[in-house]
Structure formats: C-alpha cells, structure tokens
Write a protein that holds these residues in place. Sequence first.
Motif, PDB file in Angstrom:
ATOM      1  N   PRO A 183      18.289  31.410  84.044  1.00  0.00           N
ATOM      2  CA  PRO A 183      17.947  31.159  82.636  1.00  0.00           C
ATOM      3  C   PRO A 183      16.829  30.140  82.516  1.00  0.00           C
ATOM      4  O   PRO A 183      16.692  29.236  83.337  1.00  0.00           O
ATOM      5  CB  PRO A 183      19.256  30.632  82.054  1.00  0.00           C
ATOM      6  CG  PRO A 183      19.995  30.069  83.225  1.00  0.00           C
ATOM      7  CD  PRO A 183      19.646  30.953  84.387  1.00  0.00           C
ATOM      8  N   HIS A 184      16.020  30.324  81.467  1.00  0.00           N
ATOM      9  CA  HIS A 184      14.902  29.413  81.205  1.00  0.00           C
ATOM     10  C   HIS A 184      15.357  28.260  80.320  1.00  0.00           C
ATOM     11  O   HIS A 184      16.220  28.419  79.460  1.00  0.00           O
ATOM     12  CB  HIS A 184      13.752  30.154  80.517  1.00  0.00           C
ATOM     13  CG  HIS A 184      13.094  31.173  81.402  1.00  0.00           C
ATOM     14  ND1 HIS A 184      12.206  30.849  82.400  1.00  0.00           N
ATOM     15  CD2 HIS A 184      13.227  32.524  81.435  1.00  0.00           C
ATOM     16  CE1 HIS A 184      11.802  31.955  83.010  1.00  0.00           C
ATOM     17  NE2 HIS A 184      12.411  32.991  82.438  1.00  0.00           N
ATOM     18  N   THR A 185      14.766  27.117  80.542  1.00  0.00           N
ATOM     19  CA  THR A 185      14.987  25.966  79.676  1.00  0.00           C
ATOM     20  C   THR A 185      13.686  25.656  78.955  1.00  0.00           C
ATOM     21  O   THR A 185      12.652  25.442  79.599  1.00  0.00           O
ATOM     22  CB  THR A 185      15.429  24.733  80.477  1.00  0.00           C
ATOM     23  OG1 THR A 185      16.639  25.037  81.164  1.00  0.00           O
ATOM     24  CG2 THR A 185      15.662  23.544  79.550  1.00  0.00           C
ATOM     25  N   TYR A 186      13.707  25.660  77.601  1.00  0.00           N
ATOM     26  CA  TYR A 186      12.497  25.438  76.822  1.00  0.00           C
ATOM     27  C   TYR A 186      12.351  23.956  76.489  1.00  0.00           C
ATOM     28  O   TYR A 186      13.311  23.296  76.094  1.00  0.00           O
ATOM     29  CB  TYR A 186      12.544  26.260  75.538  1.00  0.00           C
ATOM     30  CG  TYR A 186      12.479  27.753  75.780  1.00  0.00           C
ATOM     31  CD1 TYR A 186      11.260  28.400  75.929  1.00  0.00           C
ATOM     32  CD2 TYR A 186      13.644  28.516  75.875  1.00  0.00           C
ATOM     33  CE1 TYR A 186      11.191  29.766  76.159  1.00  0.00           C
ATOM     34  CE2 TYR A 186      13.602  29.878  76.112  1.00  0.00           C
ATOM     35  CZ  TYR A 186      12.366  30.497  76.255  1.00  0.00           C
ATOM     36  OH  TYR A 186      12.311  31.842  76.493  1.00  0.00           O
ATOM     37  N   GLN A 187      11.127  23.469  76.633  1.00  0.00           N
ATOM     38  CA  GLN A 187      10.874  22.061  76.355  1.00  0.00           C
ATOM     39  C   GLN A 187      10.562  21.820  74.883  1.00  0.00           C
ATOM     40  O   GLN A 187      10.468  20.676  74.444  1.00  0.00           O
ATOM     41  CB  GLN A 187       9.705  21.560  77.213  1.00  0.00           C
ATOM     42  CG  GLN A 187       8.396  22.319  76.967  1.00  0.00           C
ATOM     43  CD  GLN A 187       7.241  21.762  77.778  1.00  0.00           C
ATOM     44  OE1 GLN A 187       7.089  20.535  77.870  1.00  0.00           O
ATOM     45  NE2 GLN A 187       6.438  22.637  78.381  1.00  0.00           N
ATOM     46  N   PHE A 188      10.367  22.902  74.126  1.00  0.00           N
ATOM     47  CA  PHE A 188      10.001  22.751  72.722  1.00  0.00           C
ATOM     48  C   PHE A 188      11.221  22.964  71.821  1.00  0.00           C
ATOM     49  O   PHE A 188      12.049  23.844  72.064  1.00  0.00           O
ATOM     50  CB  PHE A 188       8.907  23.751  72.338  1.00  0.00           C
ATOM     51  CG  PHE A 188       7.661  23.617  73.154  1.00  0.00           C
ATOM     52  CD1 PHE A 188       6.772  22.565  72.936  1.00  0.00           C
ATOM     53  CD2 PHE A 188       7.375  24.521  74.168  1.00  0.00           C
ATOM     54  CE1 PHE A 188       5.635  22.431  73.690  1.00  0.00           C
ATOM     55  CE2 PHE A 188       6.231  24.404  74.929  1.00  0.00           C
ATOM     56  CZ  PHE A 188       5.356  23.351  74.689  1.00  0.00           C
ATOM     57  N   ALA A 189      11.294  22.164  70.762  1.00  0.00           N
ATOM     58  CA  ALA A 189      12.355  22.347  69.772  1.00  0.00           C
ATOM     59  C   ALA A 189      12.154  23.671  69.056  1.00  0.00           C
ATOM     60  O   ALA A 189      11.018  24.082  68.785  1.00  0.00           O
ATOM     61  CB  ALA A 189      12.333  21.197  68.770  1.00  0.00           C
ATOM     62  N   ARG A 190      13.236  24.356  68.764  1.00  0.00           N
ATOM     63  CA  ARG A 190      13.139  25.653  68.098  1.00  0.00           C
ATOM     64  C   ARG A 190      13.689  25.553  66.671  1.00  0.00           C
ATOM     65  O   ARG A 190      14.856  25.173  66.480  1.00  0.00           O
ATOM     66  CB  ARG A 190      13.929  26.701  68.883  1.00  0.00           C
ATOM     67  CG  ARG A 190      13.231  27.143  70.160  1.00  0.00           C
ATOM     68  CD  ARG A 190      14.130  28.018  70.994  1.00  0.00           C
ATOM     69  NE  ARG A 190      15.199  27.247  71.622  1.00  0.00           N
ATOM     70  CZ  ARG A 190      16.172  27.788  72.351  1.00  0.00           C
ATOM     71  NH1 ARG A 190      16.219  29.091  72.505  1.00  0.00           N
ATOM     72  NH2 ARG A 190      17.097  27.016  72.906  1.00  0.00           N
TER      73      ARG A 190
END
Length: 234
Positions: free
Chosen positions: A2-9
């Motif tokens: 799984p990917h971990t996103y550094q940007f708030a969504r």
Amino acid sequence: MPHTYQFARPALTVDIVVFAMDFAGRDETDLQVMLIQRDLAPYRGGWALPGGFVRTQETLDDAARRELQEETGLRDIYLEQLYTFGALGRDPRERVVTVAYYALVNLTGHDVRASTDARNAAWFSVSDLPPLAFDHAQVLDTAHQRLRSKVRYQPIGFELLPERFTLRQLQRLYEVILDRELDKRNFRKKVLAMEIVKETGEIEKDVAHRAARLYRFDKRRYDRLMKKGFNFEI
C-alpha cells in the motif's frame, strides 16, 4: 504494497438540487426545489440541499443517488452532474470539496420523506427560499441557470411533467423556467411541428375550465431525430 500519501486529502461530498413542478389542479404553479432541514451540526435546524459524504467504495453517481434516497426518499429520477465547488472555508468542519448534481422530478407518484440526518424535507418555491447552509445558495443558483440554459436545446423539461399533459401545462413549464411569457400560437405551432409530442386520445378530467387534449412525450421519435441532426429549440 500500500502507498502512503504525504499530502492531506480533502473530504468529498455530493449535493443535489432537485427541481419539480406541481401540476395537480393548478396551472399557475412555479418551479420548486427540495430542501432538507439539518438535524446535525453545523447549521443544525437550518435548511440545505440534500447530500452527504462520498464513501470510499462508491462512485459519485452512486453516492448522489444514495444520499437522495436516504434524505428524501426520492429514487429513479433524472439526475445529472452539475459542477464542482471547492472554495476554501465552504464547510466549517474541514476542507470539503463537493460535486453538485441537479435532478428533475414530476411530483406525482413520488413520496418525499426525511430520514437519516435530515429532520424534515420539504418543497420550496425557487423565488421564496429560506437562508441556506454552506454555499448551497450558490449551488442552487448554478443549477437554476443550467436548467434555464439546457431546456432551450434539449427536452429535459418533459421530466418535470406528468406522463400525460396538456399543451397549456407544457407552455407554462417553459414560461416558468425561462422566466418570460411565450406566444401561445407560436409555441404550439413549434412544438407540434417537431412531432415529439403525440396525442393520447384522452382529455383532462375533473377540471373547472374547458377540458384540453392530453399529450405525451415521444422519446423514441426524439432519439431518431437526434441521430439525424435534429435541433430542439424553444
């Protein structure tokens, strides 16, 4: 992996503008919109458009249909995506982007009821609205302008009519949406010349005025004409 996103969504919602016209015994009707009275903060007790948050495992269209049914009981009606609203601060809870839809419904045969997080659901005249929560006044105005524009070149207005209608009712519908009077003779001549309405062989019943002939929209005929480059214009 799984990917971990550094940007708030930002959160994603759908809001639906439901337009209707009630022809039950009245010719001097106006364009109405469905509003729900919120039972949760923010704007608890205030009026808003039906809508809510999109679930991770559903499409936008599915979310709009689900929210509409959950909050108003309406289902199986004309629904079209309108516009995306993402102004900063439009929702006091968090960063929220909403995808707006507009829907068209004939009131006959559709029972409206409030449920889930809606305290009440009711129809309001577009010309006499209460203050609306969030930026829903802007959303509604955008939908109104889209409806006014689109009925000029596509017969979506028939979605607001009962299955069998009079030419008087059809003309009234266009006058209300376009906000101007139409010449009776020219309007009827143009509509009948298009051959997209057909006589049913029936007349109105239980009316105070002279009973008029009833017509229905011939969608099959319209679809055939569209393939040939037909231009619907009122």
